[in-house]
Design a protein around this motif. Structure first.
Motif, mmCIF file in Angstrom:
data_model
loop_
_atom_site.group_PDB
_atom_site.id
_atom_site.type_symbol
_atom_site.label_atom_id
_atom_site.label_comp_id
_atom_site.label_asym_id
_atom_site.label_seq_id
_atom_site.Cartn_x
_atom_site.Cartn_y
_atom_site.Cartn_z
ATOM 1 N N LYS A 1 -73.906 27.734 107.809
ATOM 2 C CA LYS A 1 -74.513 27.576 108.812
ATOM 3 C C LYS A 1 -73.372 27.121 109.977
ATOM 4 O O LYS A 1 -73.559 27.381 111.184
ATOM 5 C CB LYS A 1 -75.545 26.781 109.018
ATOM 6 C CG LYS A 1 -76.963 27.376 108.266
ATOM 7 C CD LYS A 1 -78.075 26.112 108.443
ATOM 8 C CE LYS A 1 -79.237 26.740 107.865
ATOM 9 N NZ LYS A 1 -80.258 27.427 108.493
ATOM 10 N N HIS A 2 -72.387 26.550 109.389
ATOM 11 C CA HIS A 2 -71.465 25.918 110.249
ATOM 12 C C HIS A 2 -70.763 26.818 111.233
ATOM 13 O O HIS A 2 -70.603 26.588 112.605
ATOM 14 C CB HIS A 2 -70.129 25.161 109.635
ATOM 15 C CG HIS A 2 -69.447 24.297 110.445
ATOM 16 N ND1 HIS A 2 -69.741 23.144 111.192
ATOM 17 C CD2 HIS A 2 -67.899 24.318 110.637
ATOM 18 C CE1 HIS A 2 -68.704 22.761 111.888
ATOM 19 N NE2 HIS A 2 -67.768 23.377 111.677
ATOM 20 N N THR B 1 -79.008 30.213 112.672
ATOM 21 C CA THR B 1 -78.861 28.948 113.448
ATOM 22 C C THR B 1 -79.503 28.992 114.747
ATOM 23 O O THR B 1 -79.250 28.130 115.451
ATOM 24 C CB THR B 1 -77.341 28.556 113.374
ATOM 25 O OG1 THR B 1 -76.688 29.564 114.291
ATOM 26 C CG2 THR B 1 -76.802 28.159 112.211
ATOM 27 N N ASP C 1 -81.398 26.048 115.449
ATOM 28 C CA ASP C 1 -80.594 24.905 115.501
ATOM 29 C C ASP C 1 -80.171 24.488 116.854
ATOM 30 O O ASP C 1 -80.241 23.823 117.521
ATOM 31 C CB ASP C 1 -79.720 25.227 114.239
ATOM 32 C CG ASP C 1 -78.581 23.959 114.385
ATOM 33 O OD1 ASP C 1 -79.010 22.861 114.904
ATOM 34 O OD2 ASP C 1 -77.575 23.923 113.459
ATOM 35 N N ARG D 1 -80.782 21.983 119.943
ATOM 36 C CA ARG D 1 -79.574 21.060 120.330
ATOM 37 C C ARG D 1 -79.686 21.225 122.119
ATOM 38 O O ARG D 1 -79.304 20.199 122.606
ATOM 39 C CB ARG D 1 -78.331 21.498 120.074
ATOM 40 C CG ARG D 1 -78.069 21.340 118.530
ATOM 41 C CD ARG D 1 -76.684 21.738 118.036
ATOM 42 N NE ARG D 1 -76.511 21.933 116.617
ATOM 43 C CZ ARG D 1 -75.476 22.045 116.166
ATOM 44 N NH1 ARG D 1 -74.076 22.118 116.790
ATOM 45 N NH2 ARG D 1 -75.342 22.297 114.875
ATOM 46 N N THR E 1 -83.132 19.276 102.599
ATOM 47 C CA THR E 1 -82.844 20.620 102.808
ATOM 48 C C THR E 1 -82.950 21.409 101.430
ATOM 49 O O THR E 1 -82.441 21.023 100.565
ATOM 50 C CB THR E 1 -81.325 20.647 103.199
ATOM 51 O OG1 THR E 1 -81.238 19.988 104.499
ATOM 52 C CG2 THR E 1 -80.763 21.970 103.369
ATOM 53 N N GLU F 1 -85.607 26.059 109.736
ATOM 54 C CA GLU F 1 -84.708 27.100 109.727
ATOM 55 C C GLU F 1 -83.870 26.736 108.351
ATOM 56 O O GLU F 1 -82.788 26.556 108.335
ATOM 57 C CB GLU F 1 -83.631 26.948 110.928
ATOM 58 C CG GLU F 1 -82.997 28.280 111.191
ATOM 59 C CD GLU F 1 -82.310 28.128 112.396
ATOM 60 O OE1 GLU F 1 -81.480 27.345 112.757
ATOM 61 O OE2 GLU F 1 -82.569 29.072 113.219
ATOM 62 N N GLU G 1 -77.347 17.328 114.503
ATOM 63 C CA GLU G 1 -77.166 17.391 115.689
ATOM 64 C C GLU G 1 -78.366 17.683 116.517
ATOM 65 O O GLU G 1 -78.884 17.027 117.406
ATOM 66 C CB GLU G 1 -76.144 18.450 116.105
ATOM 67 C CG GLU G 1 -74.821 18.331 115.618
ATOM 68 C CD GLU G 1 -74.324 18.563 114.338
ATOM 69 O OE1 GLU G 1 -75.483 19.043 113.758
ATOM 70 O OE2 GLU G 1 -73.170 18.704 113.989
ATOM 71 N N ALA G 2 -79.193 18.923 115.938
ATOM 72 C CA ALA G 2 -80.467 19.169 116.493
ATOM 73 C C ALA G 2 -81.431 18.060 116.288
ATOM 74 O O ALA G 2 -82.203 17.869 117.079
ATOM 75 C CB ALA G 2 -81.160 20.357 115.735
ATOM 76 N N THR H 1 -72.266 27.555 114.776
ATOM 77 C CA THR H 1 -72.930 26.557 115.617
ATOM 78 C C THR H 1 -71.790 25.689 116.364
ATOM 79 O O THR H 1 -71.982 24.659 116.878
ATOM 80 C CB THR H 1 -73.589 25.569 114.764
ATOM 81 O OG1 THR H 1 -72.832 25.039 113.692
ATOM 82 C CG2 THR H 1 -74.988 26.002 114.428
ATOM 83 N N ASN I 1 -79.669 19.100 107.068
ATOM 84 C CA ASN I 1 -78.310 19.495 107.282
ATOM 85 C C ASN I 1 -78.320 19.717 108.905
ATOM 86 O O ASN I 1 -77.157 20.518 109.188
ATOM 87 C CB ASN I 1 -78.396 20.683 106.609
ATOM 88 C CG ASN I 1 -79.136 22.012 106.869
ATOM 89 O OD1 ASN I 1 -80.078 21.994 107.720
ATOM 90 N ND2 ASN I 1 -78.956 23.178 106.129
ATOM 91 N N LYS I 2 -79.292 19.281 109.798
ATOM 92 C CA LYS I 2 -78.990 19.613 111.077
ATOM 93 C C LYS I 2 -78.807 18.428 111.822
ATOM 94 O O LYS I 2 -80.054 18.361 112.840
ATOM 95 C CB LYS I 2 -79.975 20.463 111.694
ATOM 96 C CG LYS I 2 -79.933 22.156 111.138
ATOM 97 C CD LYS I 2 -80.963 23.086 111.617
ATOM 98 C CE LYS I 2 -81.970 23.255 110.623
ATOM 99 N NZ LYS I 2 -81.618 24.042 109.494
#
Lengths: 559, 339
Positions: free
Chosen positions: A20-21, A175, A178, A182, A238, A169, A214-215, A24, A211-212
């Motif tokens: 996912k990185h 993403t 996500d 954000r 997750t 998600e 920031e969101a 994003t 695993n998100k």
């Protein structure tokens, strides 16, 4: 806003690599207006909308071009201003490569909106608000595209305990939710507040996979700013498929909504965060659903999220992302549940959460299928608590009744079983095959029932005609005019002799019995279907031939 | 072209089978230490026979040869046969056993995944019925000279010097055929076959299998249900009878650490193909094997009962599975399970 709360577990699940990185790292980008927009009329579950425009007509951005076909349907709008060049069949973003009616628009570049007006839902009846959302084209943006207005109904009690917003998600690569959380948490929460009012829901739980971070942080900040204690942001573990609506409801509330039942009967309703955002757009800003956030990822140099106008060809979206030279396929959705597209020319639609570019290196063809060794790995990971290998044996043996007994229709096709299978059996293909066969048989059975009804009616009619003929014949014979007239009158009235009366009663009774029997024997899976299921049937029908072809070698391999 | 999921976890039948073989190594090491290298000869013999038979059957059945030959399942069957047969059995006994397992019990029933009976146990049951005396000649503990063992396998047999009854056999023979005054304590004290808790030497082999079993649990290749239910049943019932009549019934430690109990608990009862698959079904299935094993050991004519117990429960496995289906998502409270 966020409290330490007791979470629940759903059975099974898997932890694939998330990837996912890559998409994003940069904020959501806009896309240029393409040279041509191909907007399919049928973009949601339910009836296909009727076209409202003709070739040559000028349309504005946000103008309705397809009208909802009944209440179980959703309108479609022009994504920009321009001229309609055609209303014709075009290839759909669907594995089958089948065509459907689309409105083709040549944009004029001015991107001119219709007159936008917010909708005062507080002073409208719930039905009016639902009609408004239907005509604004708001559907579930998690991928299922179920018309949202149908779900914004609190059900029998008129109120709900919990509104769940799905920001989990869980599919790898995707993403779009996500980044939406954000960057646009405030609008999501405003949409959620509208939904909460319509549902008279006690609390709003926003579930986001942990695993998100920031969101989660962004949504918490937005919730704090909103100052509403009833809204809680909850980090959930997750584990794919935690973003399945039923799985997320289970994790957040402990409630398991059985297959075929409405979650509102359990006091819960669940919407994707993107849907809440779209609801806010429609109600507060008067903007119908004409675009969405789409993740472009996979075999590309620069994965990113874009806000995309519906009707944009996927290739226009992929090009700026620098697809790697060995890319040879486009998948709509994620790698676990996504569908391969027939080409990169198909348009982005409301269901397009992700455009995944693939290659053999990224998604290698599966190793050859071996025999099932009943190791039970599939049962360990099944989030519906099924015994996948048993259903596989029954599907392969075409024992579809047994497959149903083992709850084939509770399968959500998440792919966990096939993901872990050491024998590399494409298990989900077997379930899709079995489901489509069962649906086909039930449709056939229904047709046969209708044919039998027609046949019985013909027998009845022939019987009546015979009597009329006999009466006419009697009139012709030398039995006398009076007698003939009497007989004719009798046949026409139609007063019958006691004998005939008894015969008719028998036939009527037999018809009645047949009808009752038919009702009793009515097949389980095509009765009381939700619109969602009906649409699924239609979609599966289209895939059927292809799946059959694919299943054939598997079926033959071991007989 | 294939459909979703496009992602697969790196897993294969071969990797499962290879880890099962790996898990057998500690037990085999103890075996060699106490009883000599003959068992390694048997393993090699069984492996070669199994692979040849597997290849021939795959060819006859028109199956992709390398795909299935490489899955390792024939090797697991071969090793289990070599470990359950006497290590000094004549070579043809092992060969016939392996052929019966691979050709008849496995491929004639449809090959990998299709066999209703555990192939290794079919081989054991067949051979102990057909050649009871040969299947009862076990090496004496501590007598690890390789030459006479090799001679026993391939050459003219002079067995008296190197054989000894297994602990289970010695106990059964003493209790059933000798003077009626024999008691468990008397027999266990008098014979060189018996060690501290089980059979001399055998208790260490069993410990090795236990270690391997823990590895399989840690690798999540097997679940705890079957070993636990099997061993607990054996423990409870032997304990109860030993408490009731210690003169005639051996205690739990003896039952758990002799014969094939540990090998059975972790490597044989747990065969997924021929056993139960539901969590509750596994408990019933393995408990049934434990109970039958004890009954055959205590009252039957054969020294060890695991093979027959497994085969009997194999027959019952589909019925047990059918009646122990776990509740599916959303239907849990209706069936009485916790929601």
């Amino acid at each position: 806003m966020s409290a330490l709360r007791k979470l629940f577990r759903f059975h099974g699940g898997v932890k694939p690599d998330y990837h996912k990185h890559a998409s994003t790292r940069q904020p959501i980008a806009g896309t240029p207006i393409p040279a041509e927009l191909v907007i399919p009329l049928h973009q949601s579950i339910g009836g296909p909308p009727r076209p409202l425009v003709q070739a040559g007509e000028r349309v504005l951005k946000g103008q309705r071009i397809g009208d909802a076909d009944g209440n179980v349907s959703s309108a479609v709008h022009a994504s920009t201003s321009g001229t309609v060049t055609a209303v014709e069949m075009r290839r759909m973003p669907h594995t089958s490569g089948l065509s459907a009616l689309c409105v083709v628009i040549k944009p004029d570049g001015r991107d001119e909106w219709i007159a936008r007006q917010s909708f005062d839902f507080r002073n409208a009846s719930p039905t009016e608000t639902r009609d408004y959302l239907r005509d604004a084209g708001v559907v579930g943006l998690g991928g299922a595209v179920f018309p949202s207005h149908l779900k914004l109904n609190a059900g029998k009690q008129g109120r709900l305990d919990t509104l769940v917003l799905n920001g989990a998600e869980c599919e790898p690569f995707i993403t779009c939710d996500d980044v939406l959380m954000r960057e646009r948490g405030e609008a999501i929460l405003k949409g959620a507040a509208i939904m909460r009012e319509m549902l008279a829901a006690g609390r709003v739980l926003i579930g986001i996979e942990d695993n998100k971070p920031e969101a989660i942080a962004a949504m918490m900040a937005a919730a704090r700013a909103a100052g509403d204690d009833a809204i809680q942001v909850v980090a959930v573990p997750t584990r794919y498929p935690a973003g399945g609506a039923k799985q997320l409801i289970r994790v957040l509330t402990g409630i398991e909504v059985p297959h075929g039942e409405r979650s509102t009967d359990y006091g819960v309703q669940c919407f994707n965060v993107g849907t809440a955002y779209a609801t806010h757009d429609a109600i507060a800003l008067g903007q119908p659903l004409i675009s969405r956030i789409v993740t472009v990822a996979g075999n590309v140099g620069q994965a990113r999220n874009y806000e995309v106008l519906f009707g944009t060809p996927m290739r226009d979206l992929i090009a700026p992302c620098a697809p790697l030279p060995d890319s040879d396929r486009v998948i709509m959705g994620g790698p676990m549940m996504g569908f391969r597209m027939p080409g990169d020319d198909v348009p982005v639609v409301k269901a397009t959460n992700c455009v995944l570019v693939g290659s053999d290196a990224l998604f290698p063809p599966p190793p050859p299928e071996m025999s099932c060794i009943r190791c039970g790995e599939c049962a360990k990971v099944c989030p519906s608590d099924l015994q996948p290998f048993e259903m596989y044996w029954f599907a392969r043996a075409r024992l579809f009744g047994k497959a149903q007994e083992y709850h084939l229709f509770d399968c959500i096709e998440c792919g966990c079983c096939a993901y872990v299978c050491p024998s590399r059996i494409p298990l989900v293909d077997y379930y899709r095959f079995a489901k489509s066969e069962i649906w086909a048989r039930e449709v056939e059975k229904e047709a046969a029932d209708q044919a039998r009804d027609r046949y019985e009616f013909r027998l009845l009619r022939e019987e009546r005609e015979k009597q009329e003929k006999a009466a006419k014949l009697a009139a012709k014979t030398a039995a006398g005019r009076e007698k003939a007239a009497a007989a004719l009158a009798e046949a026409e009235k139609p007063a019958r002799t006691p004998e005939e009366e008894a015969k008719h009663a028998l036939i009527a009774a037999a018809l009645e019995r047949a009808k009752a029997q038919k009702e009793r024997a009515h097949p389980e899976n095509t009765s009381n279907l939700s619109p969602e299921q009906q649409a699924e049937i239609a979609a599966i029908e289209a895939r059927r031939a292809e799946i059959r072809e694919q299943a054939k070698p598997h079926l033959r391999a071991d007989d | 072209m294939h459909n979703s999921p496009y992602f697969l976890k790196p897993a294969s039948v071969r990797s499962v089978m290879l880890r099962v073989l790996l898990a057998l190594l500690p037990g085999i090491a103890a075996y060699v230490w106490f009883f000599g290298a003959a068992v390694l000869v048997q393993i090699a013999l069984a492996s070669v026979t199994a692979l040849l038979a597997e290849a021939a059957m795959l060819k006859l059945r028109g199956k992709p040869l390398m795909l299935y030959l490489g899955d390792g399942s024939a090797l697991v069957t071969a090793w289990l046969i070599a470990l359950t047969f006497p290590p000094i059995a004549p070579w043809w006994l092992t060969v016939i056993g392996v052929l019966a397992a691979i050709v008849v019990a496995k491929h004639l029933y449809g090959g990998l995944g299709q066999n209703p009976f555990n192939p290794a146990m079919v081989a054991f049951a067949l051979m102990i019925v057909a050649y009871p005396s040969l299947m009862s000649q076990w090496p004496a503990v501590g007598f690890t000279d390789f030459a006479p063992q090799l001679n026993a396998i391939f050459g003219p047999r002079q067995l008296d010097a190197i054989t000894m009854a297994t602990p289970l056999d010695a106990l059964r023979t003493a209790l059933h055929t000798e003077e009626a005054r024999a008691t468990v304590a008397g027999v266990l004290g008098s014979s060189a076959s018996f060690g501290n808790i089980g059979g001399k030497g055998w208790e260490w082999v069993a410990a090795g299998y236990f270690l391997g079993g823990l590895y399989l649990l840690q690798q999540r290749i097997i679940t705890w249900h079957m070993p636990a239910a099997f061993l607990l049943t054996l423990l409870v019932i032997s304990g109860a009878f030993a408490a009731f009549d210690p003169g005639h019934f051996a205690g739990p430690s003896f039952h758990l650490f002799t014969g094939g109990a540990m090998l059975g608990a972790f490597f044989i009862v747990t065969d997924p193909v021929s056993g139960c698959t539901t969590p509750r079904g596994k408990l019933f299935f393995a408990a049934g094997i434990g109970l039958l094993t004890w009954i055959i050991r205590a009252f039957g004519a054969y020294p060890d009962g695991i093979a027959f117990a497994v085969l009997l429960m194999n027959i019952a496995a589909p019925l047990i599975d059918m009646n122990t289906q776990p509740p599916v998502f959303g239907h849990k409270d209706k069936r009485g399970s916790a929601k």
